[in-house]
Scaffold this motif. Sequence first.
Motif, PDB file in Angstrom:
ATOM      1  N   ILE A 100     -20.952 -58.851 -38.028  1.00 47.99           N
ATOM      2  CA  ILE A 100     -21.833 -57.845 -38.622  1.00 47.99           C
ATOM      3  C   ILE A 100     -22.534 -58.472 -39.820  1.00 47.99           C
ATOM      4  N   PHE A 101     -23.850 -58.246 -39.890  1.00 48.09           N
ATOM      5  CA  PHE A 101     -24.614 -58.711 -41.037  1.00 48.09           C
ATOM      6  C   PHE A 101     -25.734 -57.725 -41.320  1.00 48.09           C
ATOM      7  N   GLN A 102     -26.355 -57.874 -42.480  1.00 49.73           N
ATOM      8  CA  GLN A 102     -27.438 -56.969 -42.869  1.00 49.73           C
ATOM      9  C   GLN A 102     -28.650 -57.755 -43.341  1.00 49.73           C
ATOM     10  N   THR A 103     -29.812 -57.187 -43.073  1.00 53.89           N
ATOM     11  CA  THR A 103     -31.062 -57.701 -43.610  1.00 53.89           C
ATOM     12  C   THR A 103     -31.722 -56.576 -44.379  1.00 53.89           C
ATOM     13  N   ASP A 104     -32.558 -56.945 -45.335  1.00 54.36           N
ATOM     14  CA  ASP A 104     -33.243 -55.953 -46.165  1.00 54.36           C
ATOM     15  C   ASP A 104     -34.695 -56.374 -46.297  1.00 54.36           C
ATOM     16  N   ARG A 105     -35.541 -55.748 -45.481  1.00 54.47           N
ATOM     17  CA  ARG A 105     -36.965 -56.078 -45.479  1.00 54.47           C
ATOM     18  C   ARG A 105     -37.776 -54.810 -45.601  1.00 54.47           C
ATOM     19  N   GLU A 106     -38.753 -54.850 -46.463  1.00 54.26           N
ATOM     20  CA  GLU A 106     -39.617 -53.688 -46.660  1.00 54.26           C
ATOM     21  C   GLU A 106     -40.302 -53.281 -45.351  1.00 54.26           C
ATOM     22  N   ALA A 107     -40.734 -54.249 -44.560  1.00 57.35           N
ATOM     23  CA  ALA A 107     -41.421 -53.948 -43.304  1.00 57.35           C
ATOM     24  C   ALA A 107     -40.523 -53.189 -42.325  1.00 57.35           C
ATOM     25  N   ASP A 108     -39.207 -53.353 -42.462  1.00 54.72           N
ATOM     26  CA  ASP A 108     -38.257 -52.659 -41.583  1.00 54.72           C
ATOM     27  C   ASP A 108     -37.725 -51.384 -42.216  1.00 54.72           C
ATOM     28  N   ASP A 109     -38.338 -50.949 -43.307  1.00 50.59           N
ATOM     29  CA  ASP A 109     -37.960 -49.727 -44.012  1.00 50.59           C
ATOM     30  C   ASP A 109     -36.566 -49.819 -44.616  1.00 50.59           C
ATOM     31  N   GLY A 110     -36.248 -50.981 -45.151  1.00 48.76           N
ATOM     32  CA  GLY A 110     -34.995 -51.109 -45.880  1.00 48.76           C
ATOM     33  C   GLY A 110     -33.910 -51.858 -45.134  1.00 48.76           C
ATOM     34  N   ILE A 111     -32.672 -51.493 -45.403  1.00 55.29           N
ATOM     35  CA  ILE A 111     -31.518 -52.227 -44.884  1.00 55.29           C
ATOM     36  C   ILE A 111     -31.283 -51.947 -43.403  1.00 55.29           C
ATOM     37  N   ASP A 112     -31.168 -53.040 -42.653  1.00 55.08           N
ATOM     38  CA  ASP A 112     -30.775 -53.001 -41.244  1.00 55.08           C
ATOM     39  C   ASP A 112     -29.373 -53.560 -41.135  1.00 55.08           C
ATOM     40  N   THR A 113     -28.523 -52.899 -40.392  1.00 53.14           N
ATOM     41  CA  THR A 113     -27.198 -53.414 -40.075  1.00 53.14           C
ATOM     42  C   THR A 113     -27.232 -53.909 -38.640  1.00 53.14           C
ATOM     43  N   TRP A 114     -26.826 -55.153 -38.442  1.00 52.31           N
ATOM     44  CA  TRP A 114     -26.823 -55.810 -37.136  1.00 52.31           C
ATOM     45  C   TRP A 114     -25.369 -56.027 -36.702  1.00 52.31           C
ATOM     46  N   VAL A 115     -25.083 -55.777 -35.440  1.00 52.02           N
ATOM     47  CA  VAL A 115     -23.773 -56.051 -34.854  1.00 52.02           C
ATOM     48  C   VAL A 115     -24.004 -56.890 -33.604  1.00 52.02           C
ATOM     49  N   ILE A 116     -23.326 -58.018 -33.512  1.00 53.48           N
ATOM     50  CA  ILE A 116     -23.427 -58.825 -32.288  1.00 53.48           C
ATOM     51  C   ILE A 116     -22.565 -58.152 -31.227  1.00 53.48           C
TER      52      ILE A 116
END
Length: 154
Positions: A61-77
């Motif tokens: 599990i990891f997170q990215t934080d990009r304005e274009a994606d409207d904030g924090i995304d949580t990713w799960v493989i």
Amino acid sequence: MPSKQPTTERSRRHFEREQRIRAAPAAVFPLLCPVREYDWIPEWECRLVYTKSGIAESGCIFQTDREADDGIDTWVISRHEPNRAIAFVRVNKLRVMLYEIELEPLGEDASRLTWRQTVTALDERGDRHVDALREEDFAQTVAKLEALLNDYLG
């Protein structure tokens, strides 16, 4: 008697593109990892939440934080088949995305990567977000990643 089953009316979009990479799947697959993406994607940033091995694995599990994606995304493989396929479930407050990448050898020193993205809105605001997604933008992103991978693999 009317059915009490919920209905689904949220927006959903599906995109698919292929890449040709000048390296075998065994060279490409390890780079499809939140840690290794720092090596070949200049603007890549993430925060690891959970990994036993320190790299991509099922359940990572990891997170990215990009304005274009409207904030924090949580990713799960959600799928991790070395040299064959990797899939991510990516969630933010607007939508859920299933991101799948399948690798296929093309001879000894080349691969075809098939990138699939299914995006589903979570609410009305998410519907507007998903409805605004464009095939051209997905194609451009996949093409950019193809160039970056080929440059890195030299």
